[in-house]
Write an enzyme that holds these catalytic residues in place. Structure first.
Site, mmCIF file in Angstrom:
data_model
loop_
_atom_site.group_PDB
_atom_site.id
_atom_site.type_symbol
_atom_site.label_atom_id
_atom_site.label_comp_id
_atom_site.label_asym_id
_atom_site.label_seq_id
_atom_site.Cartn_x
_atom_site.Cartn_y
_atom_site.Cartn_z
ATOM 1 C CG ASN A 9 -75.322 -25.567 12.752
ATOM 2 O OD1 ASN A 9 -74.471 -24.924 13.314
ATOM 3 N ND2 ASN A 9 -75.366 -26.989 13.014
ATOM 4 C CE LYS A 11 -72.558 -28.506 11.105
ATOM 5 N NZ LYS A 11 -72.235 -29.765 10.572
ATOM 6 C CG HIS A 95 -75.920 -30.663 15.272
ATOM 7 N ND1 HIS A 95 -74.684 -31.337 15.039
ATOM 8 C CD2 HIS A 95 -76.394 -29.980 14.344
ATOM 9 C CE1 HIS A 95 -74.668 -31.465 13.747
ATOM 10 N NE2 HIS A 95 -75.552 -30.577 13.222
ATOM 11 C CD GLU A 97 -71.407 -31.409 13.793
ATOM 12 O OE1 GLU A 97 -71.436 -30.235 14.289
ATOM 13 O OE2 GLU A 97 -71.332 -31.775 12.486
ATOM 14 C CD GLU A 167 -79.062 -31.363 10.748
ATOM 15 O OE1 GLU A 167 -78.784 -30.711 10.086
ATOM 16 O OE2 GLU A 167 -78.361 -31.419 11.871
ATOM 17 N N GLY A 173 -72.015 -33.121 6.310
ATOM 18 C CA GLY A 173 -70.726 -32.655 5.998
ATOM 19 C C GLY A 173 -69.881 -33.427 5.016
ATOM 20 C CB SER A 212 -74.589 -32.973 2.042
ATOM 21 O OG SER A 212 -73.488 -33.416 3.015
HETATM 22 P P1 PGA Z 1 -73.941 -30.047 6.543
HETATM 23 O O1 PGA Z 1 -74.334 -29.560 7.907
HETATM 24 O O2 PGA Z 1 -74.847 -29.079 5.704
HETATM 25 O O3 PGA Z 1 -72.577 -29.385 6.507
HETATM 26 O O4 PGA Z 1 -73.883 -31.269 6.104
HETATM 27 C C1 PGA Z 1 -75.764 -29.702 8.273
HETATM 28 C C2 PGA Z 1 -75.872 -29.810 9.671
HETATM 29 O O5 PGA Z 1 -74.906 -30.173 10.538
HETATM 30 O O6 PGA Z 1 -76.598 -29.129 10.297
#
Ligand code: PGA
Length: 249
Positions: A9, A11, A95, A97, A167, A173, A212
């Site tokens: 992803n 982003k 997601h 976000e 998640e 992140g 992560s």
């Molecule tokens: P990350 O993000 O691997 O940077 O923690 C995962 C995601 O948001 O799908």
């Protein structure tokens, strides 16, 4: 036997130049990936470029979001039939976000899930609790509520053509990965909840872990019985790290 899926992803990251470099490096190493299906999810505007670069390769692609409507007066939106025209296989929906920054509800997410399936693509439905919710020990209730909204709209059989990504918001992140056992516990909960309605759907369902995931922790996570791959944010922007995760599949 469920196939492992590793989906990147990206982003809101990348440029024509960086995507060119990243995909060339991923394609150069993809021959060493034996087990996992590999997908990348670029920002919408780069989809035609990604489609062209990945043609005749084993790497598939998806979108990071979609409109719940197929067409009409919805300025700024991109619909599922449009994404399908560009060869998308997957669409990430719900997601964290989207849920937290843009206020997208469980019901709205369920409509995006439905739009994705209507157009013949596979939703990657994201679920997961915040740190506050984990501390209050309501992780299972939160994940169940997010899942149930989709099942209420589409029925449990719709999960046949979909992927779920667990998640935990506190792990995205932040460098704070859920431990393999913490992730496994929630994955098992998700599978059992679906199995209570349809055991065969639950058995076939790919449940990815996201938050992560890196080259050095992927193998331990993917070794858990209910973890069928990963949704990868930051590490999917580095070819070497992303390939290391794909090889762990
Ligand atoms: P990350 O993000 O691997 O940077 O923690 C995962 C995601 O948001 O799908």
């Amino acid at each position: 036997m469920r196939q492992t899926l590793v989906a990147g992803n990206w982003k809101l990251n990348g440029s024509l130049a960086s995507i060119d470099g990243l995909l060339k490096a991923v394609l150069a190493g993809i021959g060493e990936v034996d087990n996992a299906e590999v997908a990348v999810c670029p920002p919408y505007v780069y989809l035609p470029t990604v489609q062209t670069m990945l043609k005749n390769s084993p790497v598939v692609w998806g979108a990071q979001d979609v409109c719940d409507e197929d067409s009409g007066a919805y300025t700024g939106e991109v619909s599922a039939p449009m994404l399908n025209e560009f060869g998308c296989k997957y669409v990430i929906v719900g997601h964290s976000e989207r849920r937290s920054i843009y206020g997208e509800s469980d019901e709205f997410t369920a409509r995006k899930f439905a739009a994705t399936r209507r157009a013949g693509m596979k939703p990657i439905l994201c679920v997961g609790e915040s740190l506050e919710e984990r501390e209050k020990a309501v992780t299972e209730q939160v994940v169940a509520r997010q899942l149930d909204a989709v099942i209420a709209l589409e029925g449990v059989a719709a999960l046949t053509d979909c992927v779920i990504a667990y998640e935990p918001v506190w792990a995205i992140g932040t460098g704070m990965t859920a431990s393999p056992q913490q992730a496994q516990d929630v994955h098992a909960f998700i599978r059992q909840r679906i199995a209570a309605q349809d055991a065969s759907v639950a058995d076939k369902l790919q449940i990815l872990y996201g938050g992560s995931v890196k080259g050095n922790n992927a193998a331990e996570l993917f070794a858990k019985p209910d973890i069928d791959g990963g949704l990868i944010g930051g590490a999917s922007l580095q070819a070497e790290d992303f390939l290391a995760i794909c090889k762990a599949g």
